[in-house]
Design a protein around this motif. Structure first.
Motif, mmCIF file in Angstrom:
data_model
loop_
_atom_site.group_PDB
_atom_site.id
_atom_site.type_symbol
_atom_site.label_atom_id
_atom_site.label_comp_id
_atom_site.label_asym_id
_atom_site.label_seq_id
_atom_site.Cartn_x
_atom_site.Cartn_y
_atom_site.Cartn_z
ATOM 1 N N LYS A 68 0.838 -1.197 0.000
ATOM 2 C CA LYS A 68 0.000 0.000 0.000
ATOM 3 C C LYS A 68 0.879 1.255 0.000
ATOM 4 O O LYS A 68 1.818 1.359 0.772
ATOM 5 C CB LYS A 68 -0.918 -0.002 1.223
ATOM 6 N N GLY A 69 0.562 2.188 -0.880
ATOM 7 C CA GLY A 69 1.326 3.424 -0.984
ATOM 8 C C GLY A 69 2.466 3.376 -1.980
ATOM 9 O O GLY A 69 3.130 4.404 -2.200
ATOM 10 N N ALA A 70 2.711 2.232 -2.597
ATOM 11 C CA ALA A 70 3.809 2.130 -3.562
ATOM 12 C C ALA A 70 3.514 2.976 -4.798
ATOM 13 O O ALA A 70 2.368 3.074 -5.248
ATOM 14 C CB ALA A 70 4.023 0.671 -3.958
ATOM 15 N N LEU A 71 4.555 3.594 -5.339
ATOM 16 C CA LEU A 71 4.415 4.431 -6.529
ATOM 17 C C LEU A 71 4.240 3.541 -7.761
ATOM 18 O O LEU A 71 5.074 2.681 -8.035
ATOM 19 C CB LEU A 71 5.642 5.329 -6.691
ATOM 20 N N LEU A 72 3.148 3.760 -8.485
ATOM 21 C CA LEU A 72 2.857 2.946 -9.657
ATOM 22 C C LEU A 72 3.226 3.669 -10.956
ATOM 23 O O LEU A 72 3.970 3.143 -11.769
ATOM 24 C CB LEU A 72 1.361 2.589 -9.688
ATOM 25 N N VAL A 73 2.694 4.875 -11.130
ATOM 26 C CA VAL A 73 2.856 5.600 -12.389
ATOM 27 C C VAL A 73 3.090 7.076 -12.073
ATOM 28 O O VAL A 73 2.493 7.620 -11.140
ATOM 29 C CB VAL A 73 1.607 5.440 -13.295
ATOM 30 N N THR A 74 3.961 7.718 -12.851
ATOM 31 C CA THR A 74 4.190 9.161 -12.737
ATOM 32 C C THR A 74 3.678 9.838 -14.002
ATOM 33 O O THR A 74 3.988 9.406 -15.114
ATOM 34 C CB THR A 74 5.682 9.479 -12.553
ATOM 35 N N LEU A 75 2.902 10.901 -13.816
ATOM 36 C CA LEU A 75 2.355 11.674 -14.927
ATOM 37 C C LEU A 75 3.135 12.981 -15.088
ATOM 38 O O LEU A 75 3.771 13.458 -14.143
ATOM 39 C CB LEU A 75 0.874 11.979 -14.691
ATOM 40 N N ASP A 76 3.063 13.546 -16.265
ATOM 41 C CA ASP A 76 3.711 14.824 -16.540
ATOM 42 C C ASP A 76 3.018 15.925 -15.734
ATOM 43 O O ASP A 76 1.819 16.158 -15.876
ATOM 44 C CB ASP A 76 3.626 15.142 -18.030
ATOM 45 N N CYS A 77 3.786 16.613 -14.892
ATOM 46 C CA CYS A 77 3.214 17.567 -13.947
ATOM 47 C C CYS A 77 3.668 18.999 -14.227
ATOM 48 O O CYS A 77 3.590 19.852 -13.344
ATOM 49 C CB CYS A 77 3.612 17.169 -12.528
ATOM 50 N N CYS A 221 -0.209 13.802 -9.767
ATOM 51 C CA CYS A 221 0.722 13.442 -10.832
ATOM 52 C C CYS A 221 1.447 12.136 -10.516
ATOM 53 O O CYS A 221 2.078 11.558 -11.405
ATOM 54 C CB CYS A 221 1.735 14.566 -11.048
ATOM 55 N N GLU A 222 1.398 11.714 -9.270
ATOM 56 C CA GLU A 222 1.978 10.430 -8.874
ATOM 57 C C GLU A 222 0.851 9.532 -8.374
ATOM 58 O O GLU A 222 0.162 9.872 -7.414
ATOM 59 C CB GLU A 222 3.036 10.623 -7.784
ATOM 60 N N LEU A 223 0.654 8.416 -9.041
ATOM 61 C CA LEU A 223 -0.409 7.484 -8.689
ATOM 62 C C LEU A 223 0.172 6.380 -7.820
ATOM 63 O O LEU A 223 1.099 5.669 -8.237
ATOM 64 C CB LEU A 223 -1.045 6.906 -9.948
ATOM 65 N N HIS A 224 -0.358 6.254 -6.606
ATOM 66 C CA HIS A 224 0.126 5.277 -5.642
ATOM 67 C C HIS A 224 -0.900 4.162 -5.453
ATOM 68 O O HIS A 224 -2.093 4.341 -5.717
ATOM 69 C CB HIS A 224 0.415 5.954 -4.297
ATOM 70 N N ALA A 225 -0.424 3.031 -4.955
ATOM 71 C CA ALA A 225 -1.297 1.889 -4.723
ATOM 72 C C ALA A 225 -2.197 2.163 -3.521
ATOM 73 O O ALA A 225 -1.701 2.457 -2.434
ATOM 74 C CB ALA A 225 -0.465 0.628 -4.485
ATOM 75 N N PRO A 226 -3.522 2.075 -3.676
ATOM 76 C CA PRO A 226 -4.421 2.312 -2.544
ATOM 77 C C PRO A 226 -4.474 1.145 -1.559
ATOM 78 O O PRO A 226 -5.035 1.282 -0.475
ATOM 79 C CB PRO A 226 -5.775 2.524 -3.219
ATOM 80 N N MET A 227 -3.906 0.016 -1.936
ATOM 81 C CA MET A 227 -3.883 -1.157 -1.069
ATOM 82 C C MET A 227 -2.741 -2.060 -1.503
ATOM 83 O O MET A 227 -2.147 -1.873 -2.576
ATOM 84 C CB MET A 227 -5.215 -1.918 -1.151
#
Length: 353
Positions: A68-77, A221-227
């Motif tokens: 939980k909370g791990a960084l999955l994808v980064t978007l252009d910010c 811009c940073e998508l993290h794991a919700p679980m």
């Protein structure tokens, strides 16, 4: 001819034995515990984008196990960060204006107090001059009544002093009137300054709210794991555009597997929430997993147009969901399983407890 008869008899016997075996197996199945077949499912969560931005990097791959909370994808910010910088500058400007407005309100308040004190002093001066002028006028009147007992010079001096005090009193009254008007103007100025200070304070609050919204946009811009779970799919590649609400990744939690099977109408009474069950998977033929019924549907999954006949009622089936107690990673989503419910007699024991 005899050989054909023997073959026919053997064939009939084999078919009869096979039919008897199937009838016996169906009878045993009917007399055994209720249950059915299902497919293992995990708790799936879709990670969606909230902003319109391109994918810069993927930090995990499909099939990876993440916490939980791990960084999955980064978007252009870039755009969101520019908006954040602009908002921070506007907030700094609003705070400076608010400080200036508070200082102006404080100065206006002090000026109002000074003008009010001046007006009060003018009133006191008028009272003093009025007393002095009255005393001088009475002195001049007494000297005039004495006639030849007083000199002409002394009488003129007394009259001049009374006239001078009268002029001073008139001037003091005009000054007091002006001071009163200045005091009222100072009060209005103080009120206007306080309103400006309040408006500046509200502007600061609005800028702070805009800053919080800008920071939220940057955080998106940073998508993290919700679980914690397994990354089942990553929809977008670097360079592709993520739209607001679009699925970027899907996580599946395999630590709490579940399965759904269907009970016919005639066996519905044998299932209830909280009931214990047993699960068998083809991948582990010599092992069983304990399970528990979570929900029994109130409506049939298949309802014919009318249920007037017994055959139509037998066609009704109700979904039953069970949660399986299995070590993480053993029962994966998509695995077929067989589910057997506990004996119906255990319901009376559970109700007694």
């Amino acid at each position: 001819m005899r050989r054909a008869v023997v073959l026919f008899v053997v064939l009939v016997g084999a078919l009869g034995a096979l039919l008897g075996f199937r009838i016996l197996r169906d009878r045993r199945a009917a007399e055994g515990p209720s249950g059915g077949s299902g497919v293992v499912e995990g708790t799936a969560v879709d990670v969606r984008a909230r902003i319109n931005a391109r994918v810069v990097a993927r930090h995990v791959e499909e099939g990876a196990r993440v916490d939980k909370g791990a960084l999955l994808v980064t978007l252009d910010c870039t755009e969101q960060e520019a908006g954040l910088a602009e908002t921070e500058a506007r907030l700094a400007m609003a705070r400076a204006q608010a400080d200036a407005a508070r200082a102006g309100a404080l100065a206006a308040g002090r000026n109002s107090e000074a003008v009010a004190a001046q007006a009060t002093g003018s009133q006191a001066q008028i009272a003093s001059l009025a007393d002095q002028q009255g005393l001088a006028q009475r002195q001049a009147d007494r000297m005039e009544k004495l006639g030849t007992a007083t000199t002409e010079a002394a009488l003129d001096h007394a009259r001049a002093q009374a006239a001078s005090l009268e002029q001073q009193l008139t001037a003091a009254r005009h000054s007091s009137t002006a001071a009163g008007r200045q005091a009222r103007a100072a009060v209005e100025q103080e009120r206007a300054s306080q309103q400006q200070a309040e408006s500046a304070r509200r502007s600061v609050e609005a800028a702070e709210a805009t800053l919080r919204r800008a920071r939220i946009s940057v955080s998106e811009c940073e998508l993290h794991a919700p679980m914690s779970g397994t990354v089942e799919t990553l929809v977008l590649e670097p360079g592709e555009l993520a739209l607001p609400g679009a699925v970027v990744a899907r996580l599946v939690d395999t630590r709490r597997p579940k399965a759904t099977f269907y009970l016919p109408n005639a066996e519905l009474a044998s299932a209830w929430p909280g009931q214990e069950a047993t699960v068998r998977a083809d991948a582990y033929p010599d092992r069983t997993f304990p399970a528990r019924v979570v929900t029994v549907a109130r409506e049939a999954a298949f309802t014919p147009r009318n249920v007037q006949t017994r055959s139509d009622r037998d066609r009704l089936v109700y979904p039953v969901e069970v949660h399986i107690d299995a070590p993480d990673g053993l029962l994966l989503p998509g695995m077929p399983v067989e589910i057997s419910l506990s004996d119906a007699s255990t319901r009376a024991v559970a109700e007694q407890r």
